[in-house]
Design a protein around this motif. Structure first.
Motif, mmCIF file in Angstrom:
data_model
loop_
_atom_site.group_PDB
_atom_site.id
_atom_site.type_symbol
_atom_site.label_atom_id
_atom_site.label_comp_id
_atom_site.label_asym_id
_atom_site.label_seq_id
_atom_site.Cartn_x
_atom_site.Cartn_y
_atom_site.Cartn_z
ATOM 1 N N ALA A 274 0.834 -1.197 0.000
ATOM 2 C CA ALA A 274 0.000 0.000 0.000
ATOM 3 C C ALA A 274 0.871 1.250 0.000
ATOM 4 O O ALA A 274 1.902 1.299 0.691
ATOM 5 C CB ALA A 274 -0.917 0.000 1.221
ATOM 6 N N PRO A 275 0.512 2.289 -0.773
ATOM 7 C CA PRO A 275 1.304 3.531 -0.789
ATOM 8 C C PRO A 275 1.394 4.148 0.601
ATOM 9 O O PRO A 275 0.432 4.149 1.377
ATOM 10 C CB PRO A 275 0.507 4.439 -1.742
ATOM 11 C CG PRO A 275 -0.299 3.512 -2.582
ATOM 12 C CD PRO A 275 -0.635 2.352 -1.699
ATOM 13 N N GLY A 276 2.569 4.666 0.920
ATOM 14 C CA GLY A 276 2.783 5.295 2.219
ATOM 15 C C GLY A 276 3.227 4.344 3.306
ATOM 16 O O GLY A 276 3.366 4.752 4.461
ATOM 17 N N THR A 277 3.475 3.079 2.966
ATOM 18 C CA THR A 277 3.937 2.112 3.958
ATOM 19 C C THR A 277 5.411 2.346 4.265
ATOM 20 O O THR A 277 6.242 2.413 3.354
ATOM 21 C CB THR A 277 3.740 0.675 3.455
ATOM 22 O OG1 THR A 277 2.358 0.473 3.147
ATOM 23 C CG2 THR A 277 4.188 -0.334 4.511
ATOM 24 N N ILE A 278 5.743 2.467 5.532
ATOM 25 C CA ILE A 278 7.122 2.709 5.954
ATOM 26 C C ILE A 278 7.744 1.387 6.363
ATOM 27 O O ILE A 278 7.299 0.740 7.318
ATOM 28 C CB ILE A 278 7.177 3.712 7.128
ATOM 29 C CG1 ILE A 278 6.567 5.048 6.710
ATOM 30 C CG2 ILE A 278 8.603 3.899 7.605
ATOM 31 C CD1 ILE A 278 6.499 6.047 7.841
ATOM 32 N N ILE A 279 8.770 0.965 5.627
ATOM 33 C CA ILE A 279 9.504 -0.251 5.935
ATOM 34 C C ILE A 279 10.970 0.132 6.086
ATOM 35 O O ILE A 279 11.620 0.552 5.127
ATOM 36 C CB ILE A 279 9.335 -1.317 4.834
ATOM 37 C CG1 ILE A 279 7.858 -1.681 4.681
ATOM 38 C CG2 ILE A 279 10.163 -2.549 5.156
ATOM 39 C CD1 ILE A 279 7.597 -2.709 3.600
ATOM 40 N N SER A 280 11.490 0.001 7.284
ATOM 41 C CA SER A 280 12.863 0.403 7.555
ATOM 42 C C SER A 280 13.831 -0.706 7.177
ATOM 43 O O SER A 280 13.511 -1.895 7.278
ATOM 44 C CB SER A 280 13.041 0.754 9.039
ATOM 45 O OG SER A 280 12.220 1.846 9.395
ATOM 46 N N ASP A 281 15.006 -0.296 6.774
ATOM 47 C CA ASP A 281 16.072 -1.239 6.471
ATOM 48 C C ASP A 281 16.584 -1.826 7.782
ATOM 49 O O ASP A 281 16.960 -1.097 8.694
ATOM 50 C CB ASP A 281 17.200 -0.498 5.739
ATOM 51 C CG ASP A 281 18.281 -1.442 5.232
ATOM 52 O OD1 ASP A 281 18.265 -2.625 5.612
ATOM 53 O OD2 ASP A 281 19.140 -0.995 4.452
#
Length: 370
Positions: free
Chosen positions: A29-36
């Motif tokens: 979904a657009p705007g999903t924050i997935i950190s490295d």
């Protein structure tokens, strides 16, 4: 003068290679924050100032930022490290930032750009850094609001210490608005490319001198390394120049007219860097051609020497071959009568030496021996 190997030691080619795809899986979904998971943990530091005073403070929680926003005319919030997805989301909610912009912050593989959202301007640029002696660029995300600047860096360490010092020491800087602080940060990033280009220039000069002296194989690896670095610099500075042009040309409400004047000077610096990068790329290509020409010339010199040596020994080999045949002087007076001469052997050697000396003298007069 440093050698090419020293100048390029410790530069990681991995730092020049862009990531192929974002970390978000396809269909997310657009705007999903997935950190490295390998990213540095996030730490927050705020610099708030007015005409009269300055406050600098490290914060433990994003909620502490609110008291500075309510009290100070200009607030600069800097976040080092993108490992805290919850921290990025909380700061975004506090400032009312768009989820798509926050997603671009977490995915640190964005092209330099400028996007305008309600109440803020989102700017992405590439900042050159030195980590463990290796050169690379990292993403710097800047949000410009009415009275705040919000910056996200991939890791601790930046080129903003002169800006912090000006805020502490210059009341004139504190008198200006948040858009001027955004300009100061952009100008510091753009100017930080000049020392990198100076190092590239010194390396190219050193490699050119080395090629003129001796075209060694390790010089070619330095040339290819310079090619990768210049490509990385070009990839970072070209879109940055276009982004600065957008801030100057487009009517952005959050940027004052006085700041726009300073941004023109920053854009001029970016144009100069682009020109230098293109010039150094042409010089690097010229070094490749020079190296190949030097190698070819060296090979021609070697082949010339070998050909001269072979040419000298051809008549000597002929004479030795003739005298090495099996002759019987008793069967016929025509079967090598010289074999019975008293001085036949020294005379044959003298003839060989005379032929070799004559050929060397002939080659020298023709200019074939240099």
């Amino acid at each position: 003068m440093l050698t090419t190997k020293v100048l390029w030691r410790g530069i990681s080619r991995r730092g020049f290679r862009p990531r192929i795809s974002p970390r978000t899986p396809p269909g997310t979904a657009p705007g999903t924050i997935i950190s490295d998971p390998e990213a540095h943990p996030s730490s927050i530091r705020v610099v708030a100032y007015s005409e009269a005073e300055v406050v600098e403070q490290a914060l433990d929680r994003p909620e502490q930022i609110r008291e500075y926003l309510d009290k100070w005319p200009v607030v600069w919030v800097n976040v080092d490290g993108l490992g805290g997805g919850e921290t990025i989301a909380a700061i975004g909610e506090l400032f009312g930032l768009h989820p798509l912009a926050l997603e671009d912050v977490a995915n640190a593989n964005q092209r330099p750009k400028v996007e305008e959202y309600p109440g803020s301007v989102f700017i992405v640029i590439r900042m050159p850094t030195i980590e463990d002696g290796a050169f690379r660029t990292e993403q710097l995300s800047i949000f410009l609001g009415q009275n705040y600047i919000l910056t996200f860096q991939e890791r601790p360490g930046d080129c903003f210490e002169p800006v912090r010092r000006r805020i502490r020491e210059s009341a004139r800087t504190r008198f200006l608005d948040a858009s001027y602080l955004a300009y100061a940060l952009l100008d510091a990033v753009v100017d930080s490319f000049f020392p990198v280009l100076e190092t590239v220039s010194e390396s190219l000069d050193a490699m050119e001198e080395q090629i003129a002296k001796e075209a060694r194989s390790d010089v070619m690896s330095g040339i290819f390394q310079a090619k990768h670095e210049l490509l990385s610099l070009r990839r970072a500075i070209w879109p940055m120049r276009d982004s600065l042009n957008v801030l100057i040309r487009d009517p952005v409400d959050l940027i004052s007219d006085s700041t726009r004047t300073y941004l023109r000077d920053c854009h001029d610096h970016a144009v100069r860097i682009v020109d230098l990068v293109e010039t150094y790329r042409e010089l690097n290509t010229g070094l490749m051609e020079l190296y190949q020409s030097a190698v070819g010339q060296r090979m021609n010199e070697i082949m010339k020497v070998l050909t001269i040596i072979a040419t000298i020994f051809i008549p000597l080999t002929f004479i030795a071959g003739v005298y090495g045949m099996n002759f019987n002087a008793e069967a016929s007076p025509l079967n090598m009568p010289e074999l019975s001469w008293y001085f036949g052997y020294p005379l044959a050697l003298a003839v060989m030496v005379g032929i070799a000396f004559g050929l060397v003298l002939y080659f020298r007069r023709r200019g074939w021996l240099g």
